[in-house]
Scaffold this motif. Structure first.
Motif, mmCIF file in Angstrom:
data_model
loop_
_atom_site.group_PDB
_atom_site.id
_atom_site.type_symbol
_atom_site.label_atom_id
_atom_site.label_comp_id
_atom_site.label_asym_id
_atom_site.label_seq_id
_atom_site.Cartn_x
_atom_site.Cartn_y
_atom_site.Cartn_z
ATOM 1 N N ILE A 139 37.399 44.029 38.982
ATOM 2 C CA ILE A 139 37.535 45.329 39.632
ATOM 3 C C ILE A 139 36.643 46.337 38.919
ATOM 4 O O ILE A 139 36.695 46.470 37.686
ATOM 5 N N PHE A 140 35.819 47.016 39.707
ATOM 6 C CA PHE A 140 34.859 47.983 39.189
ATOM 7 C C PHE A 140 35.176 49.341 39.819
ATOM 8 O O PHE A 140 34.655 49.684 40.894
ATOM 9 N N PRO A 141 36.022 50.148 39.178
ATOM 10 C CA PRO A 141 36.510 51.384 39.795
ATOM 11 C C PRO A 141 35.431 52.413 40.074
ATOM 12 O O PRO A 141 35.602 53.263 40.951
ATOM 13 N N ASN A 142 34.320 52.356 39.346
ATOM 14 C CA ASN A 142 33.280 53.374 39.519
ATOM 15 C C ASN A 142 32.107 52.893 40.355
ATOM 16 O O ASN A 142 31.063 53.554 40.411
ATOM 17 N N LYS A 143 32.276 51.740 41.004
ATOM 18 C CA LYS A 143 31.204 51.218 41.847
ATOM 19 C C LYS A 143 31.749 50.922 43.248
ATOM 20 O O LYS A 143 32.821 50.333 43.400
ATOM 21 N N GLU A 144 30.984 51.348 44.224
ATOM 22 C CA GLU A 144 31.341 51.046 45.604
ATOM 23 C C GLU A 144 30.707 49.699 45.957
ATOM 24 O O GLU A 144 29.548 49.616 46.333
ATOM 25 N N VAL A 145 31.485 48.645 45.805
ATOM 26 C CA VAL A 145 30.942 47.293 45.907
ATOM 27 C C VAL A 145 30.787 46.843 47.355
ATOM 28 O O VAL A 145 29.736 46.364 47.766
ATOM 29 N N LYS A 146 31.853 46.951 48.117
ATOM 30 C CA LYS A 146 31.847 46.499 49.515
ATOM 31 C C LYS A 146 31.366 45.050 49.609
ATOM 32 O O LYS A 146 30.248 44.768 50.051
ATOM 33 N N TYR A 170 40.166 47.139 47.533
ATOM 34 C CA TYR A 170 39.274 46.221 48.234
ATOM 35 C C TYR A 170 37.791 46.521 48.025
ATOM 36 O O TYR A 170 37.000 45.631 47.691
ATOM 37 N N ASN A 171 37.379 47.762 48.201
ATOM 38 C CA ASN A 171 35.953 48.095 48.124
ATOM 39 C C ASN A 171 35.405 48.078 46.702
ATOM 40 O O ASN A 171 34.200 48.291 46.507
ATOM 41 N N HIS A 172 36.262 47.832 45.726
ATOM 42 C CA HIS A 172 35.834 47.813 44.321
ATOM 43 C C HIS A 172 36.005 46.445 43.684
ATOM 44 O O HIS A 172 35.856 46.295 42.481
ATOM 45 N N ILE A 173 36.282 45.451 44.509
ATOM 46 C CA ILE A 173 36.509 44.094 44.006
ATOM 47 C C ILE A 173 35.237 43.268 44.159
ATOM 48 O O ILE A 173 34.637 43.222 45.233
ATOM 49 N N VAL A 174 34.847 42.597 43.063
ATOM 50 C CA VAL A 174 33.735 41.648 43.099
ATOM 51 C C VAL A 174 34.316 40.247 42.959
ATOM 52 O O VAL A 174 34.801 39.870 41.891
#
Length: 752
Positions: A475-482, A537-541
């Motif tokens: 989980i990357f809270p400061n990145k909008e992974v999508k 969801y949008n911060h999960i890699v």
């Protein structure tokens, strides 16, 4: 897409919605069983109680992705079982994804739970049936099933858990905004789509008045192998799936799985330990692939040549066929733009000192940022079979039939003379008379068809390789992974490619994880945990660990002649997967993840603290636990997106199904040309290799004696120097002489 259902035969058949009670006589639940089933399914997406809801609302949400607080609140309060169509949706999903024999096991367990005496082990309540328990009691009971010591209970849990979660997330009542998912690709009606032209196909209409058809060659299957073989012959191609023009691709996750995949994207292995994705449409797996286009590794080719007498995979003709196929598909690693998912994989690998490379794509050497491509490429940028080889076949006047299930190959005097097929879910039967039959149904259906046709070869269906896939997440809270957007799979780490010293190991990649896939790739542990997870969801890699398995399973057939996938991860291959999981977790931590998790049921999420995280004693202890728990015994979420090896090709009749030219040992003029002929696991996307096999088998048929003579001559020659080592030269030469000797004593005619 039209409103269609996957039939029991795996194809897409138009029909109105049907009750599970009348869909099939074997798919029936008594009223009390239904109540228990619904009470179980309702647990997975249920309303949070007061204390849980407070915890949920205090869960850190990330402000760099626009979200509506009301949507988040609604997600916490939503209760799947309170919806009016709850029952219908669950039974519909069960119908689409469950074989009758698997449904019978579910029914049996539910029947046991109808008695208070026999249900005690499932509920811990001596006085109440499951649906009489409170939501909290039901959730506690279900959570225990996932780690039960009884395999039958774990299997029951996995099956129903998968059905319930996918039934919800494929169409979650307007909850997408809460997790930041846009639904279908926002560009789907934009200039990328409108500015292109696409191949148009016509299909033979089979009616009640249709007489038997006559063709020189009939090919069963239109995927990677069948499409290339079709482009080399004047034939009829029969496809059990349906052709969806690009304008019909909605790019909705629900439509994508239910229309384009085997059993609606919900096929499970016999013990329910593995989710199996396999294309079932015009173009097969090439329609839903993630564009990954790789050649077979040198060690795979050497193994097939040295151990199975398949010299073709080491000579210049094979190299040329690969080159031609790559040129036709426009395979290249240029013009690849890595999405955030792949950037994080690359960054983590570099910081960890692990090797990482760009993955080639079949996108005509052009930019292809299409995160929804697993539901078909609406833009025609991905050069699948429908954009290339099937188009070439059409131009050569090849004919096609869709929505058609081939029941058996017709065999007379030990020779294939045609096929018997049905349409309209078996209502209309007809025959196709042909001089040669090429089976290209894939590793699931090709062996099933041969068995239904009466072939007795003991090797049919054996040697099933699945490239078993596990997953971890960061989980990357400061990145909008999508994780669903951009180029799907553009980077690969092969740090653990050779775990056992014999090139059985794993590759680490990312994938396109839309909500239903994300929700089922990792364990469900409670309603609160699941909603907290999806809220991020949008911060999960998610990193995918894809193994080259050494130890195979088997395809068997049920009472209807349909394939059953019997596969259990062996201890040897589990070691490869665990090695990949450990490396993947380190990659995520090196890249800056604040939390990590695995696909293992008994392993909790781990929070990263401190700057020297990789050497943190607590992190090292966490890795030890991951290793100790392992991934065997059905206590991890595993998947398969590649299947191969169930009609093995080889020079030894005792160990293979087809000879080195693709013809079955026992029946003349019956060929197999798909991934089922792989002697062993490829360990990577099999598309290019499968296409080369289709090309090769077609050449064998076209050139017949002249081509066979050339092949035999090549077998006595020296292999391409790239793949030759002096130490084994004498051994290989001896094997070639032995192989040719065997040809003289066994029937090997390529003529009629």
């Amino acid at each position: 897409m039209t409103d269609e259902k996957n039939s029991l035969y795996g194809g897409s058949q138009s029909s109105d919605a049907k009750s599970i009670d009348i869909y099939d006589e074997n798919l029936h639940l008594a009223e009390k069983q239904k109540k228990i089933f619904l009470a179980i399914c309702g647990v997975f997406i249920s309303e949070l109680n007061g204390k849980e809801f407070d915890v949920y609302m205090n869960t850190k949400t990330y402000t760099n992705v626009p979200k509506n607080a009301n949507n988040i609140k609604e997600f916490g309060q939503i209760n799947f079982e309170s919806k009016d169509d709850f029952s219908a949706r669950l039974f519909d999903r069960l119908q689409k994804t469950t074989h009758p024999h698997q449904f019978a096991r579910i029914s049996s367990m539910l029947k046991k739970m109808c008695s208070k005496m026999t249900s005690y082990s499932m509920t811990n309540s001596p006085t109440k049936l499951f649906y009489e328990l409170s939501l909290e009691q039901r959730a506690a009971a279900v959570a225990k099933w996932s780690t039960s010591q009884k395999a039958s209970i774990r299997q029951f849990y996995r099956t129903i858990s998968y059905v319930a979660r996918t039934a919800f997330w494929l169409n979650p009542y307007g909850i997408y905004p809460a997790i930041g998912y846009p639904g279908p690709d926002p560009e789907k009606n934009g200039p990328r789509f409108k500015g292109r032209t696409f191949p148009e196909y016509e299909f033979i209409k089979i009616t009640e008045d249709t007489n038997d058809l006559e063709f020189d060659v009939v090919i069963i299957g239109s995927g990677a192998g069948g499409s290339v073989a079709a482009a080399r012959n004047s034939v009829l191609v029969i496809e059990k799936g349906h052709h969806y023009h690009q304008s019909q691709l909605t790019l909705r996750e629900k439509d994508g799985y239910e229309k384009l995949y085997e059993l609606g994207g919900g096929m499970l292995s016999e013990d329910s330990s593995m989710t199996v994705l396999a294309g079932s449409n015009f173009g097969g797996g090439t329609t839903v692939s993630w564009s990954t286009s790789v050649e077979p590794s040198h060690f795979v080719r050497e193994e097939w040549a040295n151990d199975y007498g398949l010299i073709h995979f080491m000579d210049d003709d094979f190299v040329d066929s690969i080159k031609n196929i790559k040129n036709r598909l426009g395979v290249s690693s240029s013009n690849v733009i890595h999405n955030e998912n792949n950037k994080i994989l690359i960054e983590g690998c570099k910081k960890l000192g692990a090797p990482v490379a760009t993955v080639s794509q079949n996108s005509a050497s052009k930019l292809h940022e299409c995160g929804w491509c697993g539901f078909g490429c609406r833009y025609g940028e991905k050069q699948g079979a429908a954009m290339t080889y099937l188009k070439d076949a059409k131009d050569y006047d090849v004919k096609f039939i869709q929505d058609c299930f081939v029941k058996r190959v017709i065999i007379e005097n030990n020779k294939a003379v045609g096929v018997e097929a049905t349409i309209n879910n078996g209502d209309k039967k007809f025959k196709v008379n042909a001089k040669k039959v090429i089976v290209a149904c894939g590793a699931l259906h090709s062996p099933a068809l041969l068995l239904r046709s009466g072939l007795k070869d003991k090797n049919i269906g054996k040697n099933l390789y699945t490239n078993p896939m596990a997953a971890v997440y960061g989980i990357f809270p400061n990145k909008e992974v999508k994780a669903y957007s951009g180029t799907i799979q553009s980077a690969v780490c092969d740090a653990k490619e050779n775990v056992d010293g014999e090139y059985h190991g794993v590759k680490i990649v990312v994938g396109s994880c839309h909500p239903a896939m994300m929700s089922t790739s990792f364990p469900w542990k409670s309603p609160l945990q699941h909603k907290q997870f999806m809220l991020q969801y949008n911060h999960i890699v998610p990193l995918l660990i894809i193994a080259r398995d050494r130890d195979p399973g088997q395809i068997k057939i049920d009472s209807k002649g349909l394939p059953k996938l019997d596969y259990k991860l062996s201890p040897h291959d589990a070691e490869s997967v665990i090695a990949g999981i450990l490396t993947s977790l380190k990659i995520l931590v090196a890249a800056g993840a604040t939390k990590i998790g695995t696909c293992q049921t008994e392993v909790e999420e781990f929070e990263i603290v401190g700057e020297n995280s990789l050497n943190d004693p607590k992190f090292l202890q966490y890795l030890e636990k991951v290793k100790k728990v392992g991934v065997s015994n059905g206590q991890a979420c595993l998947g398969s997106i590649y299947q191969m090896g169930t009609c093995r090709m080889g020079s030894d009749k005792a160990k293979s199904v087809v000879n080195p030219f693709g013809e079955t040992w026992d029946v003349k003029n019956l060929y197999v040309a798909d991934s089922s002929v792989f002697p062993t696991s490829a360990g990577a996307s099999p598309m290019i290799t499968t296409m080369s096999i289709g090309f090769y088998v077609a050449n064998c048929i076209l050139s017949e004696k002249e081509f066979v003579k050339k092949r035999q001559s090549a077998m006595l020659g020296t292999p391409n120097s790239t793949f030759t080592d002096n130490t084994n030269a004498d051994k290989r030469s001896s094997r070639r002489r032995s192989l040719l000797s065997s040809f003289g004593s066994k029937r090997f005619s390529m003529s009629n």
